[in-house]
Design an enzyme around this catalytic site. Structure first.
Site, PDB file in Angstrom:
ATOM      1  N   HIS A   1     -12.906   2.917  -0.315  1.00 38.08           N
ATOM      2  CA  HIS A   1     -12.869   1.902   0.757  1.00 38.08           C
ATOM      3  C   HIS A   1     -13.497   0.589   0.286  1.00 38.08           C
ATOM      4  O   HIS A   1     -13.989  -0.193   1.100  1.00 38.08           O
ATOM      5  CB  HIS A   1     -13.639   2.352   2.025  1.00 38.08           C
TER       6      HIS A   1
ATOM      7  N   GLU B   1      -8.255  -4.967   5.094  1.00 37.09           N
ATOM      8  CA  GLU B   1      -8.099  -4.618   3.677  1.00 37.09           C
ATOM      9  C   GLU B   1      -6.934  -5.368   3.039  1.00 37.09           C
ATOM     10  O   GLU B   1      -7.017  -5.777   1.877  1.00 37.09           O
ATOM     11  CB  GLU B   1      -7.933  -3.100   3.537  1.00 37.09           C
TER      12      GLU B   1
ATOM     13  N   ARG C   1     -11.770  15.550   6.903  1.00 37.22           N
ATOM     14  CA  ARG C   1     -12.595  15.892   5.720  1.00 37.22           C
ATOM     15  C   ARG C   1     -14.016  16.231   6.155  1.00 37.22           C
ATOM     16  O   ARG C   1     -14.574  15.586   7.049  1.00 37.22           O
ATOM     17  CB  ARG C   1     -12.645  14.708   4.751  1.00 37.22           C
TER      18      ARG C   1
ATOM     19  N   ARG D   1      -2.592  -1.886  -3.555  1.00 38.52           N
ATOM     20  CA  ARG D   1      -3.790  -1.063  -3.390  1.00 38.52           C
ATOM     21  C   ARG D   1      -3.691   0.120  -4.362  1.00 38.52           C
ATOM     22  O   ARG D   1      -2.691   0.845  -4.366  1.00 38.52           O
ATOM     23  CB  ARG D   1      -3.866  -0.540  -1.961  1.00 38.52           C
TER      24      ARG D   1
ATOM     25  N   ASN E   1       0.876  -1.177   0.000  1.00 44.34           N
ATOM     26  CA  ASN E   1       0.000   0.000   0.000  1.00 44.34           C
ATOM     27  C   ASN E   1       0.912   1.225   0.000  1.00 44.34           C
ATOM     28  O   ASN E   1       1.455   1.599   1.041  1.00 44.34           O
ATOM     29  CB  ASN E   1      -0.897  -0.034   1.234  1.00 44.34           C
TER      30      ASN E   1
END
Ligand code: AMP
Length: 392
Positions: A178, A379, A239, A89, A8
């Site tokens: 996601h 993940e 965010r 990823r 990642n």
């Protein structure tokens, strides 16, 4: 034994994990962080111990070399491991990539061309792919996209009501993110409910530093809260989530802010941080316990947004079997879970206080028409599983 290396790669970090499949056991894992800064940090845990090193890491190629050195030191010896695949990823797959994809030069070019849609992520993901392909030239590399699980969104869910040319020429639509987490957690939730994925409708709340919610009908994602970029939807660490786009025009005109100012403010200085001064939920809870009113409001706004989305997605699904919490906040913070679901009893969502405090997996009251679950996300395991499925 089949092993897959998951990479990642972010703008200043490379996180990695070597996984044994199908057990899912993490043989080794680590991260090279602060790439390009005056002092980098490498942490690695392998079968022969742990490595922690602080030294400058000039770029992603140097980061990959540091990772290899850590493997040589604390194991396992990558030269002796038969890697079935390297799974990468990649944040944005646009409309082109709707499934895991074997990396070729052409695939790299398309990932680069999607950088306009994810300027912070895709270039960094691509750097990781490029250096890993040089280091492991004989191993298949698989790109696994954050957007792919949401490729099944029906047109009425992924289309913005904006001018045709924006949609046709600039790719303006909702993509969702996601996806590997929503895919993994929705599948695990079906298992906990003793059903196949095709037999259940679930709402997955991925509440981490980034946060998103998805509605998954019979294993197929039909709605999600993030849009063209990961800015839309829930309140996040830094965010804003949903705001009226009119706010942007107002600040452009009234305060003279530039597009870059606004981008920075909404992505990096808003959310919990903008409301309370901290972006981490644990810090926020400490502030609330010390009587901080801004922090209290931040939690109220955060939980109200989650509740609103749960209600909306129940309407989208028609019938909901489970609401599922995952990621850092969702898995660990009973207070947020309880606050967010308060008042949904008449919709059939009834939390059990003690079960919630104990952390699950089932945290709804006996007889609650909608089961509420806590399911840890993974993940990396999902990326490794998808990469292996493609190459075998
Ligand atoms: P993630 O992006 O999934 O790593 O989640 C990060 C968020 O999870 C941060 O806001 C953390 O404060 C929160 N988090 C992680 N562990 C805990 C915990 N034990 N209790 C409360 N919040 C937590």
């Amino acid at each position: 034994m089949t092993q897959v290396l998951v990479v990642n790669s972010g703008s200043s970090s490379i996180k990695y994990r070597l996984l044994d499949l199908p057990s899912g056991h993490a043989v080794a894992k680590g991260a090279v962080e602060r790439i390009g800064e005056s002092e980098g940090l490498l942490t690695h845990r392998g079968p022969a111990g742990e490595v922690e090193r602080r030294e400058p890491v000039a770029d992603h190629a140097a980061g990959m070399r540091a990772m290899l050195a850590a493997f040589a030191e604390a194991g396992p010896d990558l030269a002796a491991v038969h890697l079935a695949a390297v799974g990468h990823r990649v944040v944005h797959g646009g409309e082109r990539f709707t499934a895991p994809t074997l990396v070729t030069d052409e695939v790299c070019e398309v990932i680069a061309s999607l950088s306009d849609l994810a300027p912070l992520h895709n270039p960094a993901n691509l750097k990781g792919i490029q250096v890993a392909r040089e280091v492991f030239p004989d191993v298949p590399h698989v790109a696994v996209f954050d957007t792919a699980f949401h490729a099944t969104l029906p047109p009425h869910a992924h289309t913005y009501a904006v001018p045709r040319e924006w949609r046709a020429e600039y790719g303006v639509r909702r993509y969702g993110f996601h996806g590997t987490s929503h895919a993994y957690v929705s599948r695990m939730s079906a298992r906990l409910l003793d059903c196949g994925p095709a037999d259940v409708n679930v709402i997955v709340l991925h509440l981490g530093n980034g946060a998103s919610v998805s509605a998954v009908r019979g294993g197929v994602c039909v709605e999600t809260s993030m849009g063209l970029t990961p800015l839309e939807g829930l309140v996040m660490g830094t965010r804003s989530g949903d705001v009226d786009p009119g706010v942007i025009f107002h600040l452009r005109r009234a305060a003279g802010l530039t597009v870059d100012d606004l981008d920075d403010a909404l992505n990096r200085r808003s959310g919990l941080l903008g409301l309370s001064g901290v972006n981490d939920m644990r810090e926020l809870i400490k502030l609330i316990d010390n009587g901080d009113e801004d922090a209290r409001l931040a939690l109220d706004v955060y939980c109200h947004r989650v509740r609103k989305y749960v209600g909306a997605y129940m309407a989208v699904l028609g019938h909901t079997d489970a609401v599922v919490f995952t990621a850092g906040v969702g898995e660990n913070n009973a207070r947020v879970r309880e606050h967010a679901l308060t008042g949904l009893g008449d919709l059939g969502v009834r939390l059990d206080h003690d079960r919630n405090e104990r952390g699950g997996p089932v945290i709804s009251a006996p007889g609650s028409p909608v089961t509420v679950l806590v399911v840890p996300t993974d993940e990396e395991l999902e990326i490794a599983t998808q990469a292996l499925a493609l190459v075998s």
